[in-house]
Design a protein around this motif. Structure first.
Motif, PDB file in Angstrom:
ATOM      1  N   GLY A  26      34.392 -18.118  21.686  1.00 57.31           N
ATOM      2  CA  GLY A  26      33.388 -17.801  22.698  1.00 57.31           C
ATOM      3  C   GLY A  26      33.500 -18.607  23.967  1.00 57.31           C
ATOM      4  O   GLY A  26      32.748 -18.374  24.916  1.00 57.31           O
ATOM      5  N   VAL A  27      34.432 -19.569  24.023  1.00 63.11           N
ATOM      6  CA  VAL A  27      34.584 -20.398  25.211  1.00 63.11           C
ATOM      7  C   VAL A  27      35.161 -19.549  26.347  1.00 63.11           C
ATOM      8  O   VAL A  27      36.165 -18.858  26.178  1.00 63.11           O
ATOM      9  CB  VAL A  27      35.504 -21.604  24.932  1.00 63.11           C
ATOM     10  CG1 VAL A  27      35.678 -22.450  26.190  1.00 63.11           C
ATOM     11  CG2 VAL A  27      34.944 -22.444  23.795  1.00 63.11           C
ATOM     12  N   GLY A  28      34.498 -19.589  27.498  1.00 63.74           N
ATOM     13  CA  GLY A  28      34.962 -18.819  28.640  1.00 63.74           C
ATOM     14  C   GLY A  28      34.605 -17.352  28.592  1.00 63.74           C
ATOM     15  O   GLY A  28      34.997 -16.591  29.477  1.00 63.74           O
ATOM     16  N   VAL A  29      33.834 -16.938  27.580  1.00 63.77           N
ATOM     17  CA  VAL A  29      33.430 -15.540  27.439  1.00 63.77           C
ATOM     18  C   VAL A  29      31.977 -15.413  27.914  1.00 63.77           C
ATOM     19  O   VAL A  29      31.100 -16.135  27.430  1.00 63.77           O
ATOM     20  CB  VAL A  29      33.550 -15.066  25.976  1.00 63.77           C
ATOM     21  CG1 VAL A  29      33.118 -13.603  25.862  1.00 63.77           C
ATOM     22  CG2 VAL A  29      34.982 -15.253  25.478  1.00 63.77           C
ATOM     23  N   ASP A  30      31.735 -14.513  28.848  1.00 61.50           N
ATOM     24  CA  ASP A  30      30.397 -14.380  29.423  1.00 61.50           C
ATOM     25  C   ASP A  30      29.355 -14.029  28.362  1.00 61.50           C
ATOM     26  O   ASP A  30      28.286 -14.637  28.300  1.00 61.50           O
ATOM     27  CB  ASP A  30      30.395 -13.331  30.531  1.00 61.50           C
ATOM     28  CG  ASP A  30      31.139 -13.800  31.772  1.00 61.50           C
ATOM     29  OD1 ASP A  30      31.270 -15.026  31.940  1.00 61.50           O
ATOM     30  OD2 ASP A  30      31.586 -12.942  32.557  1.00 61.50           O
ATOM     31  N   ARG A  31      29.653 -13.065  27.540  1.00 62.90           N
ATOM     32  CA  ARG A  31      28.706 -12.659  26.499  1.00 62.90           C
ATOM     33  C   ARG A  31      29.490 -12.089  25.314  1.00 62.90           C
ATOM     34  O   ARG A  31      30.247 -11.140  25.467  1.00 62.90           O
ATOM     35  CB  ARG A  31      27.703 -11.637  27.026  1.00 62.90           C
ATOM     36  CG  ARG A  31      26.562 -11.375  26.043  1.00 62.90           C
ATOM     37  CD  ARG A  31      25.485 -10.498  26.695  1.00 62.90           C
ATOM     38  NE  ARG A  31      24.339 -10.327  25.800  1.00 62.90           N
ATOM     39  CZ  ARG A  31      23.332 -11.187  25.716  1.00 62.90           C
ATOM     40  NH1 ARG A  31      23.324 -12.273  26.484  1.00 62.90           N
ATOM     41  NH2 ARG A  31      22.315 -10.974  24.885  1.00 62.90           N
ATOM     42  N   LEU A  32      29.296 -12.677  24.155  1.00 62.17           N
ATOM     43  CA  LEU A  32      30.017 -12.223  22.968  1.00 62.17           C
ATOM     44  C   LEU A  32      29.424 -10.926  22.431  1.00 62.17           C
ATOM     45  O   LEU A  32      28.203 -10.751  22.400  1.00 62.17           O
ATOM     46  CB  LEU A  32      29.949 -13.287  21.871  1.00 62.17           C
ATOM     47  CG  LEU A  32      30.691 -14.608  22.095  1.00 62.17           C
ATOM     48  CD1 LEU A  32      30.446 -15.546  20.931  1.00 62.17           C
ATOM     49  CD2 LEU A  32      32.173 -14.364  22.270  1.00 62.17           C
TER      50      LEU A  32
END
Length: 469
Positions: free
Chosen positions: A81-87
């Protein structure tokens, strides 16, 4: 299927006699309120009090302690989830499966203690993480996160947090802190911390833009070094008005040293022109740090210094994911000579107070404890970051106590973005200090009454005094 059972005596000394004393000490502090004067929980969580989205973005994505060991085993940070706006729900569940399937990676680490405490004590889950149990654990957590008992404010109250400090940019408008202060239904205390590091590094590409931003929020012209100083004074006052009690500083070295005003203006002009060298930038930065110390002696905000970390060690990771994702590596540091100019100027000033942290354990007994054992303004910060682990906590007490005692230390610092790990981190510290004090009782160096009084002081008195809470 293995069940998760937390032993009541975990981390207490194995020797029966010492353990019996440690149990008594731990019982005296186990349920005391949590004082968290240095951390990174977003204030928006408590201001908005919205339910947490999912188990992964709460327990895995923001916690670089968890992420770095998975990364070391070949797991891409983006899969966590690092660097992901919304999982998406599928991405969130996949990340949790990765954590559980690599659970062996955490054996012997404090992460295992923290995470198991979260599962058992907060979520009442009795399953050991594994590939086979990942979905069941995920579903149990997700179900509880959707209930009113697991909103940020409900957990704050359940954890019995007395005060929680956040870490905030000097240009932040602190609207979330203001919202909490103005909310009559909110009884907690969340205070901002002034973190100006980026504004003190004039040789970095982003510096000029940040200085322009500082001018915009302060209303002070930052075209000169004197203007920069005035703008910083303005923002420090703003933070103090909004409840701040401390400032936070971390640079590659600990040097704090003034230079002549004319030289400062010359170097500052080079920085504004984008032509300053790295060496000149370090000289100016040390002068700007001296100005921060001078301001601290006047406005009473406690300085916390934690230098000597090679930030963003892996360039490609920094380029893709940014800072604070687990790629920071400790380096050696020197304090005694580096801080001599600052302490000569302000070390005995009634208004000045500084807490010194380091991940370089070699300097605790050699430099930090002797500094705190002389200067009334100096406190030694507790183990944190890479050394907030059981063995390191014992090494710290052994290294510091003989010279600085207990009263010149800061109290425990959880330093975390992982909100739900706060109780477990403080519990670990209380258990380890109980064991250390128990040994002093068995050695007849402390009476039981003295040990009890000290155990309580380390939990509540020390952080209140060190951070002027």
């Amino acid at each position: 299927m293995a069940t998760l059972e937390l032993h009541p005596d975990r981390l207490l000394p194995p020797d029966p006699a010492t353990r019996d004393v440690a149990r008594q000490l731990y019982e005296a502090v186990r349920d005391l309120p949590i004082i968290s004067p240095h951390g990174h929980v977003p204030p928006a969580w408590l201001a908005d009090d919205a339910p947490f989205d999912d188990p992964t973005t709460l327990l895995i994505t923001p916690d670089h302690y968890v992420n770095r060991l998975l990364h070391a085993r070949g797991v891409p940070l983006s899969d966590l989830g690092v660097g992901v706006d919304r999982l998406t729900p599928e991405q969130s569940r996949h990340a949790f499966r990765l954590l559980c399937s690599h659970w062996k990676a955490y054996r012997g680490t404090p992460v295992k203690f923290w995470f198991e405490s979260e599962l058992a004590d907060i979520f009442d889950i009795g399953l050991v993480p594994s590939a086979a149990t990942a979905d069941a654990i995920y579903d149990a957590i997700a179900e509880k996160l959707a209930t009113p008992a697991f909103t940020p404010r409900a957990l704050y109250e359940r954890f019995d947090i007395e005060v929680l400090s956040t870490t905030d940019d000097p240009s932040d408008d602190l609207r979330h802190h203001r919202a909490l202060t103005e909310d009559d239904t909110w009884k907690g205390r969340v205070v901002p911390t002034f973190r100006p590091d980026k504004y003190l590094e004039p040789a970095t590409p982003a510096w000029n833009g940040l200085v322009d931003q500082l001018a915009g929020v302060s209303g002070v012209d930052t075209g000169t070094c004197a203007g920069w100083v005035a703008a910083m004074e303005n923002r420090r006052a703003y933070f103090k008005e909004h409840g701040a009690v401390s400032t936070d500083h971390s640079h590659r070295d600990a040097r704090v040293e003034p230079i002549a005003d004319a030289e400062a203006e010359r170097l500052y002009a080079l920085a504004r022109a984008g032509t300053i060298t790295a060496e000149e930038g370090a000289t100016l930065r040390r002068n700007l740090m001296f100005q921060q110390a001078r301001m601290a002696s006047e406005d009473g905000l406690v300085m916390t210094l934690h230098p000597a970390v090679h930030r963003n060690h892996h360039g490609p990771t920094f380029e893709r994911y940014g800072a604070d994702v687990g790629a920071d590596i400790p380096v050696a540091v020197e304090f005694a000579s580096a801080l001599q100019p600052m302490l000569s100027a302000f070390g005995t000033s009634p208004g000045f107070q500084v807490i010194l942290f380091t991940i370089d354990e070699t300097v605790y007994s050699r430099e930090l404890a002797p500094l705190a054992g002389f200067y009334p303004s100096v406190y030694v910060g507790a183990p944190w970051w890479f050394i907030d682990a059981p063995e390191a906590m014992v090494r710290y007490r052994r290294a510091v106590t003989e010279t600085a005692g207990f009263t010149r230390t800061s109290g425990f610092i959880d330093d975390t973005r992982a909100f739900l790990s706060i109780p477990a981190r403080h519990d670990m510290s209380r258990r380890m200090d109980s064991g250390f004090l128990a040994q002093l009782v068995l050695d007849h160096r402390l009476t039981m009454d003295e040990a009890l009084d000290t155990a309580i002081d380390l939990v509540v008195t020390a952080p209140r005094e060190a951070f002027r809470l």
